[in-house]
Design a protein around this motif. Sequence first.
Motif, PDB file in Angstrom:
ATOM      1  N   LEU A   8      14.677 -15.972   8.068  1.00 46.44           N
ATOM      2  CA  LEU A   8      15.563 -17.125   8.170  1.00 46.44           C
ATOM      3  C   LEU A   8      17.003 -16.676   8.366  1.00 46.44           C
ATOM      4  CD1 LEU A   8      16.119 -20.163   7.924  1.00 46.44           C
ATOM      5  CD2 LEU A   8      16.227 -19.871   5.449  1.00 46.44           C
ATOM      6  N   ARG A   9      17.395 -15.608   7.683  1.00 45.47           N
ATOM      7  CA  ARG A   9      18.766 -15.106   7.799  1.00 45.47           C
ATOM      8  C   ARG A   9      19.046 -14.651   9.224  1.00 45.47           C
ATOM      9  NH1 ARG A   9      19.664 -10.994   3.444  1.00 45.47           N
ATOM     10  NH2 ARG A   9      18.350  -9.698   4.765  1.00 45.47           N
ATOM     11  N   ARG A  10      18.128 -13.882   9.801  1.00 42.56           N
ATOM     12  CA  ARG A  10      18.332 -13.408  11.166  1.00 42.56           C
ATOM     13  C   ARG A  10      18.354 -14.575  12.151  1.00 42.56           C
ATOM     14  NH1 ARG A  10      14.577  -8.722  13.488  1.00 42.56           N
ATOM     15  NH2 ARG A  10      15.884  -7.590  12.005  1.00 42.56           N
ATOM     16  N   THR A  11      17.486 -15.544  11.941  1.00 43.15           N
ATOM     17  CA  THR A  11      17.456 -16.699  12.834  1.00 43.15           C
ATOM     18  C   THR A  11      18.775 -17.467  12.795  1.00 43.15           C
ATOM     19  OG1 THR A  11      15.062 -16.905  12.509  1.00 43.15           O
ATOM     20  CG2 THR A  11      16.217 -18.820  13.378  1.00 43.15           C
ATOM     21  N   LEU A  12      19.299 -17.674  11.585  1.00 43.71           N
ATOM     22  CA  LEU A  12      20.559 -18.406  11.461  1.00 43.71           C
ATOM     23  C   LEU A  12      21.708 -17.638  12.103  1.00 43.71           C
ATOM     24  CD1 LEU A  12      20.290 -19.761   7.804  1.00 43.71           C
ATOM     25  CD2 LEU A  12      20.107 -21.067   9.919  1.00 43.71           C
ATOM     26  N   VAL A  13      21.797 -16.342  11.836  1.00 40.83           N
ATOM     27  CA  VAL A  13      22.897 -15.550  12.384  1.00 40.83           C
ATOM     28  C   VAL A  13      22.836 -15.526  13.909  1.00 40.83           C
ATOM     29  CG1 VAL A  13      23.858 -13.224  12.551  1.00 40.83           C
ATOM     30  CG2 VAL A  13      23.169 -14.125  10.339  1.00 40.83           C
ATOM     31  N   ILE A  14      21.664 -15.257  14.454  1.00 40.10           N
ATOM     32  CA  ILE A  14      21.539 -15.175  15.909  1.00 40.10           C
ATOM     33  C   ILE A  14      21.763 -16.539  16.553  1.00 40.10           C
ATOM     34  CG2 ILE A  14      19.914 -14.713  17.775  1.00 40.10           C
ATOM     35  CD1 ILE A  14      18.750 -12.477  16.146  1.00 40.10           C
ATOM     36  N   SER A  15      21.256 -17.596  15.945  1.00 39.64           N
ATOM     37  CA  SER A  15      21.426 -18.928  16.517  1.00 39.64           C
ATOM     38  C   SER A  15      22.901 -19.339  16.531  1.00 39.64           C
ATOM     39  CB  SER A  15      20.599 -19.948  15.727  1.00 39.64           C
ATOM     40  OG  SER A  15      19.232 -19.635  15.769  1.00 39.64           O
ATOM     41  N   VAL A  16      23.579 -19.152  15.399  1.00 36.81           N
ATOM     42  CA  VAL A  16      24.995 -19.521  15.342  1.00 36.81           C
ATOM     43  C   VAL A  16      25.819 -18.636  16.269  1.00 36.81           C
ATOM     44  CG1 VAL A  16      27.007 -19.668  13.833  1.00 36.81           C
ATOM     45  CG2 VAL A  16      24.788 -20.429  13.015  1.00 36.81           C
ATOM     46  N   ALA A  17      25.501 -17.331  16.312  1.00 36.09           N
ATOM     47  CA  ALA A  17      26.222 -16.432  17.214  1.00 36.09           C
ATOM     48  C   ALA A  17      26.020 -16.831  18.673  1.00 36.09           C
ATOM     49  CB  ALA A  17      25.771 -14.998  16.986  1.00 36.09           C
ATOM     50  N   ALA A  18      24.798 -17.224  19.023  1.00 39.98           N
ATOM     51  CA  ALA A  18      24.537 -17.655  20.401  1.00 39.98           C
ATOM     52  C   ALA A  18      25.313 -18.935  20.730  1.00 39.98           C
ATOM     53  CB  ALA A  18      23.036 -17.871  20.603  1.00 39.98           C
ATOM     54  N   LEU A  19      25.328 -19.882  19.795  1.00 38.87           N
ATOM     55  CA  LEU A  19      26.098 -21.112  20.037  1.00 38.87           C
ATOM     56  C   LEU A  19      27.588 -20.808  20.160  1.00 38.87           C
ATOM     57  CD1 LEU A  19      24.327 -23.586  17.583  1.00 38.87           C
ATOM     58  CD2 LEU A  19      24.196 -23.568  20.067  1.00 38.87           C
ATOM     59  N   LEU A  20      28.112 -19.924  19.290  1.00 38.48           N
ATOM     60  CA  LEU A  20      29.527 -19.576  19.359  1.00 38.48           C
ATOM     61  C   LEU A  20      29.843 -18.863  20.666  1.00 38.48           C
ATOM     62  CD1 LEU A  20      32.300 -19.369  18.070  1.00 38.48           C
ATOM     63  CD2 LEU A  20      31.569 -17.258  16.963  1.00 38.48           C
ATOM     64  N   ALA A  21      28.972 -17.939  21.085  1.00 43.90           N
ATOM     65  CA  ALA A  21      29.195 -17.233  22.347  1.00 43.90           C
ATOM     66  C   ALA A  21      29.204 -18.203  23.516  1.00 43.90           C
ATOM     67  CB  ALA A  21      28.115 -16.162  22.541  1.00 43.90           C
ATOM     68  N   ALA A  22      28.271 -19.149  23.505  1.00 45.15           N
ATOM     69  CA  ALA A  22      28.246 -20.151  24.572  1.00 45.15           C
ATOM     70  C   ALA A  22      29.521 -20.983  24.567  1.00 45.15           C
ATOM     71  CB  ALA A  22      27.019 -21.046  24.415  1.00 45.15           C
ATOM     72  N   GLY A  23      30.003 -21.371  23.368  1.00 44.66           N
ATOM     73  CA  GLY A  23      31.240 -22.141  23.279  1.00 44.66           C
ATOM     74  C   GLY A  23      32.438 -21.357  23.773  1.00 44.66           C
ATOM     75  N   LEU A  24      32.491 -20.059  23.411  1.00 46.81           N
ATOM     76  CA  LEU A  24      33.605 -19.226  23.873  1.00 46.81           C
ATOM     77  C   LEU A  24      33.571 -19.047  25.384  1.00 46.81           C
ATOM     78  CD1 LEU A  24      33.647 -16.486  21.086  1.00 46.81           C
ATOM     79  CD2 LEU A  24      35.307 -18.328  21.420  1.00 46.81           C
ATOM     80  N   ILE A  25      32.376 -18.876  25.933  1.00 51.24           N
ATOM     81  CA  ILE A  25      32.262 -18.721  27.385  1.00 51.24           C
ATOM     82  C   ILE A  25      32.713 -19.994  28.103  1.00 51.24           C
ATOM     83  CG2 ILE A  25      30.608 -18.447  29.273  1.00 51.24           C
ATOM     84  CD1 ILE A  25      29.036 -16.557  27.466  1.00 51.24           C
ATOM     85  N   VAL A  26      32.266 -21.140  27.623  1.00 54.96           N
ATOM     86  CA  VAL A  26      32.645 -22.405  28.262  1.00 54.96           C
ATOM     87  C   VAL A  26      34.143 -22.643  28.133  1.00 54.96           C
ATOM     88  CG1 VAL A  26      32.371 -24.904  28.135  1.00 54.96           C
ATOM     89  CG2 VAL A  26      30.368 -23.435  27.970  1.00 54.96           C
ATOM     90  N   SER A  27      34.694 -22.430  26.935  1.00 49.69           N
ATOM     91  CA  SER A  27      36.130 -22.653  26.747  1.00 49.69           C
ATOM     92  C   SER A  27      36.956 -21.662  27.561  1.00 49.69           C
ATOM     93  CB  SER A  27      36.480 -22.545  25.261  1.00 49.69           C
ATOM     94  OG  SER A  27      36.198 -21.233  24.773  1.00 49.69           O
ATOM     95  N   GLY A  28      36.511 -20.393  27.620  1.00 48.56           N
ATOM     96  CA  GLY A  28      37.231 -19.414  28.420  1.00 48.56           C
ATOM     97  C   GLY A  28      37.205 -19.748  29.899  1.00 48.56           C
ATOM     98  N   PHE A  29      36.032 -20.175  30.375  1.00 49.46           N
ATOM     99  CA  PHE A  29      35.910 -20.561  31.784  1.00 49.46           C
ATOM    100  C   PHE A  29      36.794 -21.769  32.098  1.00 49.46           C
ATOM    101  CE2 PHE A  29      33.650 -22.758  35.272  1.00 49.46           C
ATOM    102  CZ  PHE A  29      33.695 -21.752  36.225  1.00 49.46           C
TER     103      PHE A  29
END
Length: 493
Positions: A8-29
């Motif tokens: 569960l810990r790995r799933t939460l970390v990877i899921s939140v990191a993926a969402l944050l990365a997607a948000g940073l990519i969209v905002s940067g673009f």
Amino acid sequence: MTRRSWTLRRTLVISVAALLAAGLIVSGFATSLALRSFVYERLDAQVLESLNFISGPGGAGDLYDRRGPSGGSDGSDASGGSDGTGPGQRVGSLQVILDADGAVIASAYIASDGTKIALSDAQVETLDAAGLVPRTPTTVDLGGDLGAFRVASESAGGATVIAGNSLDDVTATTDALTWILLSVSALTLIVVVVVLSLVIRRNVRPLERVAAVAEQVAEQPLAQGDVEIRERVAARDTDPHTEVGRVGSSLNTLLGHIEAALTARQHSEQQLRRFIADASHELRTPLASIRGYAQLSMGEAAPMTPTQQRSFDRIAAESERMSSLVDDLLLLARLDAGQPLRREPVSLAMLAIDAVSDAHATDSGHDWRLEVGEDAIEVPGDENRIRQVIANLLRNARTHTPAGTVVVTSLREHDGDAVLEVTDDGPGIDPAVRDRLFERFARGDHSRNRDAGSTGLGLSIAEAIVTAHGGAISVRSEPGSTVFTVRLPLLQS
């Protein structure tokens, strides 16, 4: 590692990191596009301002009227006035003036050191062939050292005026912003992932403690015996206001119910064992009396009718069968109660030889075979009880297979155990019966031929004796091959 095996810990970390990365990519673009649009608007405004300056009074129109189409092409008069009193041109800008026939009146490019450089004929042709729309900035690549420009054109005094600014500053600005955004986003993502891992680890720790309690309980043997479940979830992990607390509290309640149920089961089993043992012990005396009186009556020389003779025969046979059943029940009760067995060296080879000999003497209709090596195979245990196991397996084969069946008793060593197998080529065991074959009073009458009745306790007694010796008994069967395997730990020298 598959996605399903993630914690569960790995799933939460990877899921939140993926969402944050997607948000940073969209905002940067989006930021890059917005800045690019803003810089292009500023650059277009500068191009149009330069175009207005060149086309205004003293610009290209006056120059064309005063000097005509043969004006100089060094750009000295294209700066806003022939006397040089006008404002200077920006570094990276260009100005081109063409007459009505497309001939170059003046052209100039302001280099980074402020010098004016005349455009080549090829560069002028590129501008002329770009199809510029009046006062509409367009990107044109002039190649060479100049690169791409944002240019616009306008007709003034019979001449065509072209003004433009280099895109180098725009490209440099957007590239710098892109690298800044990438660096900041990467650093932000790393920091967030590290902090998020620590936060999630801290908040998941109560759930891990609850899971540890469940694992400890799961490792306990709960199937039989006196069971006491001491493990409980700590009070700090049973807060009803949190999700983990509700799970911990529910688990404690469940463990309490299970412990109560197991205690009740153990109490019931102990009562049943005591009843069976007491009843079996009490029945042995009257059954012996019945059998003795029956034999006494049949031993007298007094005449009896055929009915009386048959009745006494049946009384003797059934009393003997019932005595055997009582002895079996009493043995099972003692084994269930954990009565210790004798521990002395027992030669399995000798027991197998005796058991096969007895079986051949009892029933010559079967083909009894023995496969025993020359090595002495000894196990620690109770000789009489182990002899009873082998006899029960051979009697089972004799009872439930037709005449002519080959029954092979083999003995060998394997992985530190003595392995005794009784194999027959009879019709096999019904799979529905095989799964409960070692249960008490289980019979295989529906799948195998039987010539005599059985109590259904032989195999359950064999399993109880083998288990009490620290071994295991199993069966595998198919039509034409049934194998009972007994494994017992070897005697340690």
